[in-house]
Design a protein around this motif. Structure first.
Motif, PDB file in Angstrom:
ATOM      1  N   ILE A  24      -3.311  -5.759   8.594  1.00  0.00           N
ATOM      2  CA  ILE A  24      -1.974  -5.490   8.383  1.00  0.00           C
ATOM      3  C   ILE A  24      -1.326  -5.336   9.752  1.00  0.00           C
ATOM      4  CG2 ILE A  24      -0.301  -3.402   8.032  1.00  0.00           C
ATOM      5  CD1 ILE A  24      -2.503  -2.300   5.894  1.00  0.00           C
ATOM      6  N   PHE A  25      -0.329  -6.097   9.880  1.00  0.00           N
ATOM      7  CA  PHE A  25       0.350  -6.484  11.120  1.00  0.00           C
ATOM      8  C   PHE A  25       1.352  -5.217  11.557  1.00  0.00           C
ATOM      9  CE2 PHE A  25      -1.424 -10.549   9.968  1.00  0.00           C
ATOM     10  CZ  PHE A  25      -1.829 -10.932  11.208  1.00  0.00           C
ATOM     11  N   GLY A  26       1.979  -5.542  12.873  1.00  0.00           N
ATOM     12  CA  GLY A  26       2.923  -4.314  13.222  1.00  0.00           C
ATOM     13  C   GLY A  26       4.154  -4.493  12.389  1.00  0.00           C
ATOM     14  N   GLY A  27       4.758  -3.360  12.164  1.00  0.00           N
ATOM     15  CA  GLY A  27       5.913  -3.292  11.132  1.00  0.00           C
ATOM     16  C   GLY A  27       5.677  -3.156   9.904  1.00  0.00           C
ATOM     17  N   GLN A  28       4.279  -3.497   9.384  1.00  0.00           N
ATOM     18  CA  GLN A  28       4.064  -3.464   7.898  1.00  0.00           C
ATOM     19  C   GLN A  28       3.913  -2.049   7.590  1.00  0.00           C
ATOM     20  OE1 GLN A  28       1.202  -6.542   7.573  1.00  0.00           O
ATOM     21  NE2 GLN A  28       3.000  -8.012   6.683  1.00  0.00           N
ATOM     22  N   ALA A  29       4.227  -1.659   6.205  1.00  0.00           N
ATOM     23  CA  ALA A  29       3.866  -0.580   5.714  1.00  0.00           C
ATOM     24  C   ALA A  29       2.123  -0.250   5.467  1.00  0.00           C
ATOM     25  CB  ALA A  29       4.516  -0.351   4.303  1.00  0.00           C
ATOM     26  N   ALA A  30       1.598   0.848   5.635  1.00  0.00           N
ATOM     27  CA  ALA A  30       0.089   0.996   5.519  1.00  0.00           C
ATOM     28  C   ALA A  30       0.025   2.201   4.597  1.00  0.00           C
ATOM     29  CB  ALA A  30      -0.617   1.104   6.693  1.00  0.00           C
ATOM     30  N   ILE A  31      -0.819   2.249   3.656  1.00  0.00           N
ATOM     31  CA  ILE A  31      -1.194   3.319   2.969  1.00  0.00           C
ATOM     32  C   ILE A  31      -2.648   4.020   3.287  1.00  0.00           C
ATOM     33  CG2 ILE A  31      -1.793   4.315   0.327  1.00  0.00           C
ATOM     34  CD1 ILE A  31      -0.120   1.970  -0.658  1.00  0.00           C
ATOM     35  N   ALA A  32      -2.633   5.579   3.278  1.00  0.00           N
ATOM     36  CA  ALA A  32      -3.940   6.157   3.806  1.00  0.00           C
ATOM     37  C   ALA A  32      -5.102   5.602   3.261  1.00  0.00           C
ATOM     38  CB  ALA A  32      -3.596   7.678   3.460  1.00  0.00           C
ATOM     39  N   GLY A  33      -5.880   4.996   4.150  1.00  0.00           N
ATOM     40  CA  GLY A  33      -7.147   4.293   3.775  1.00  0.00           C
ATOM     41  C   GLY A  33      -7.255   2.742   3.869  1.00  0.00           C
ATOM     42  N   ASN A  34      -6.036   2.264   4.108  1.00  0.00           N
ATOM     43  CA  ASN A  34      -5.855   0.659   4.323  1.00  0.00           C
ATOM     44  C   ASN A  34      -6.575   0.319   5.745  1.00  0.00           C
ATOM     45  OD1 ASN A  34      -4.446   0.706   1.891  1.00  0.00           O
ATOM     46  ND2 ASN A  34      -2.622  -0.411   2.732  1.00  0.00           N
ATOM     47  N   ILE A  35      -7.369  -0.794   5.361  1.00  0.00           N
ATOM     48  CA  ILE A  35      -7.933  -1.358   6.536  1.00  0.00           C
ATOM     49  C   ILE A  35      -6.759  -2.018   7.485  1.00  0.00           C
ATOM     50  CG2 ILE A  35      -9.436  -3.078   7.654  1.00  0.00           C
ATOM     51  CD1 ILE A  35     -11.253  -2.270   5.150  1.00  0.00           C
ATOM     52  N   ILE A  36      -6.694  -1.691   8.708  1.00  0.00           N
ATOM     53  CA  ILE A  36      -5.911  -2.391   9.491  1.00  0.00           C
ATOM     54  C   ILE A  36      -6.624  -3.414  10.475  1.00  0.00           C
ATOM     55  CG2 ILE A  36      -3.937  -2.180  11.541  1.00  0.00           C
ATOM     56  CD1 ILE A  36      -4.082   1.037  10.751  1.00  0.00           C
ATOM     57  N   VAL A  37      -7.501  -3.291  11.276  1.00  0.00           N
ATOM     58  CA  VAL A  37      -8.161  -4.539  11.848  1.00  0.00           C
ATOM     59  C   VAL A  37      -9.711  -4.405  11.610  1.00  0.00           C
ATOM     60  CG1 VAL A  37      -8.524  -5.206  14.281  1.00  0.00           C
ATOM     61  CG2 VAL A  37      -6.454  -4.170  13.781  1.00  0.00           C
ATOM     62  N   ARG A  38     -10.193  -5.498  11.396  1.00  0.00           N
ATOM     63  CA  ARG A  38     -11.665  -5.804  11.337  1.00  0.00           C
ATOM     64  C   ARG A  38     -11.982  -6.440  12.622  1.00  0.00           C
ATOM     65  NH1 ARG A  38     -14.841  -3.831   7.164  1.00  0.00           N
ATOM     66  NH2 ARG A  38     -13.949  -3.882   5.167  1.00  0.00           N
ATOM     67  N   GLN A  39     -13.165  -5.907  13.384  1.00  0.00           N
ATOM     68  CA  GLN A  39     -13.135  -6.253  14.675  1.00  0.00           C
ATOM     69  C   GLN A  39     -14.901  -6.154  15.040  1.00  0.00           C
ATOM     70  OE1 GLN A  39     -10.783  -4.283  17.209  1.00  0.00           O
ATOM     71  NE2 GLN A  39     -11.226  -2.360  16.622  1.00  0.00           N
ATOM     72  N   ARG A  40     -15.189  -6.955  16.017  1.00  0.00           N
ATOM     73  CA  ARG A  40     -16.637  -6.714  16.567  1.00  0.00           C
ATOM     74  C   ARG A  40     -16.352  -6.293  17.850  1.00  0.00           C
ATOM     75  NH1 ARG A  40     -17.889  -6.524  12.554  1.00  0.00           N
ATOM     76  NH2 ARG A  40     -19.003  -7.991  11.061  1.00  0.00           N
ATOM     77  N   GLY A  41     -16.488  -4.791  18.258  1.00  0.00           N
ATOM     78  CA  GLY A  41     -16.287  -4.126  19.349  1.00  0.00           C
ATOM     79  C   GLY A  41     -14.639  -3.696  19.321  1.00  0.00           C
ATOM     80  N   THR A  42     -14.498  -2.924  20.381  1.00  0.00           N
ATOM     81  CA  THR A  42     -13.122  -2.483  20.128  1.00  0.00           C
ATOM     82  C   THR A  42     -12.340  -3.265  20.892  1.00  0.00           C
ATOM     83  OG1 THR A  42     -13.754  -0.858  21.999  1.00  0.00           O
ATOM     84  CG2 THR A  42     -13.815   0.166  19.826  1.00  0.00           C
ATOM     85  N   LYS A  43     -11.448  -4.267  20.530  1.00  0.00           N
ATOM     86  CA  LYS A  43     -10.618  -5.199  21.038  1.00  0.00           C
ATOM     87  C   LYS A  43      -9.238  -4.221  20.907  1.00  0.00           C
ATOM     88  CE  LYS A  43      -8.549  -9.605  20.747  1.00  0.00           C
ATOM     89  NZ  LYS A  43      -8.153 -10.949  19.974  1.00  0.00           N
ATOM     90  N   HIS A  44      -9.061  -3.534  19.701  1.00  0.00           N
ATOM     91  CA  HIS A  44      -7.919  -2.671  19.619  1.00  0.00           C
ATOM     92  C   HIS A  44      -8.508  -1.287  19.566  1.00  0.00           C
ATOM     93  CE1 HIS A  44      -5.330  -6.276  18.628  1.00  0.00           C
ATOM     94  NE2 HIS A  44      -6.461  -6.745  17.839  1.00  0.00           N
ATOM     95  N   HIS A  45      -8.020  -0.468  19.915  1.00  0.00           N
ATOM     96  CA  HIS A  45      -8.346   0.996  19.927  1.00  0.00           C
ATOM     97  C   HIS A  45      -7.534   1.787  19.041  1.00  0.00           C
ATOM     98  CE1 HIS A  45     -11.038   0.265  23.384  1.00  0.00           C
ATOM     99  NE2 HIS A  45     -10.203  -0.509  23.688  1.00  0.00           N
ATOM    100  N   PRO A  46      -8.142   2.895  18.410  1.00  0.00           N
ATOM    101  CA  PRO A  46      -7.282   3.697  17.535  1.00  0.00           C
ATOM    102  C   PRO A  46      -6.451   4.884  18.324  1.00  0.00           C
ATOM    103  CG  PRO A  46      -9.664   4.611  17.817  1.00  0.00           C
ATOM    104  CD  PRO A  46      -9.445   3.314  18.451  1.00  0.00           C
ATOM    105  N   ASP A  47      -5.193   5.043  17.957  1.00  0.00           N
ATOM    106  CA  ASP A  47      -4.317   5.944  18.439  1.00  0.00           C
ATOM    107  C   ASP A  47      -3.971   7.031  17.414  1.00  0.00           C
ATOM    108  OD1 ASP A  47      -2.945   7.004  20.745  1.00  0.00           O
ATOM    109  OD2 ASP A  47      -1.157   5.372  20.301  1.00  0.00           O
ATOM    110  N   LYS A  48      -2.614   7.345  17.361  1.00  0.00           N
ATOM    111  CA  LYS A  48      -2.337   8.504  16.343  1.00  0.00           C
ATOM    112  C   LYS A  48      -2.396   7.913  15.003  1.00  0.00           C
ATOM    113  CE  LYS A  48       0.681  10.545  19.580  1.00  0.00           C
ATOM    114  NZ  LYS A  48       2.234  10.878  19.944  1.00  0.00           N
ATOM    115  N   HIS A  49      -3.170   8.855  14.149  1.00  0.00           N
ATOM    116  CA  HIS A  49      -3.255   8.573  12.541  1.00  0.00           C
ATOM    117  C   HIS A  49      -3.986   7.466  12.355  1.00  0.00           C
ATOM    118  CE1 HIS A  49      -0.199  11.970  12.511  1.00  0.00           C
ATOM    119  NE2 HIS A  49       0.522  11.116  13.171  1.00  0.00           N
TER     120      HIS A  49
END
Length: 145
Positions: A25-50
């Protein structure tokens, strides 16, 4: 030495299935609770709020809202969810052209309708013949002999 392996072995058995990694799910798109945003090996992207993180470093939405990617001062990519009630427009959208449609023309016509005044119909008396017959019976002398 033989150049061929025997007993049904194969040379090309090393391919593995692709793991389907990346941003779902890219930036600006809607996400529902539980939706996967990024699948990655290691933390290329880090979690922030919510945003939560799984044991395989998968990032997922914790609430409904809009996905937002940004880099903080440590030059790492962080993913957060902006709740729906507080959604902020990050990028300016292109202006939308509005087509002007001509309004339908209304032609005024004058029609004169004359209504003749008709007298209201009178109610007929309730069966006058029956009343006359009843009166005649009362007035007639009775013969008793």
């Amino acid at each position: 030495m033989a150049h061929k392996k025997g007993a049904g072995s194969s040379r090309n058995g090393r391919e593995s299935h692709s793991k389907r990694l990346g941003i779902k799910i890219f930036g600006g798109q809607a996400a529902i609770a539980g939706n996967i945003i990024v699948r990655q090996r290691g933390t290329k992207h880090h979690p922030d709020k919510h945003v939560g993180i799984g044991k395989d470093h998968t990032l997922f939405a914790l609430i409904d809202g809009t996905v937002f990617f940004r880099k903080k001062s440590d030059d790492k990519s962080y993913v957060s969810i902006i709740p729906r009630e507080v959604s902020v427009v990050v990028e300016d959208a292109a202006p939308v052209k509005v087509k002007k449609v001509a309004a339908p023309k209304v032609v005024a016509t004058e029609e004169v309708v004359e209504v003749a005044a008709k007298p209201a119909p009178k109610k007929a008396a309730a069966k006058p013949a029956a009343k006359k017959a009843a009166a005649a019976q009362d007035a007639a002398p009775t013969e008793e002999a």
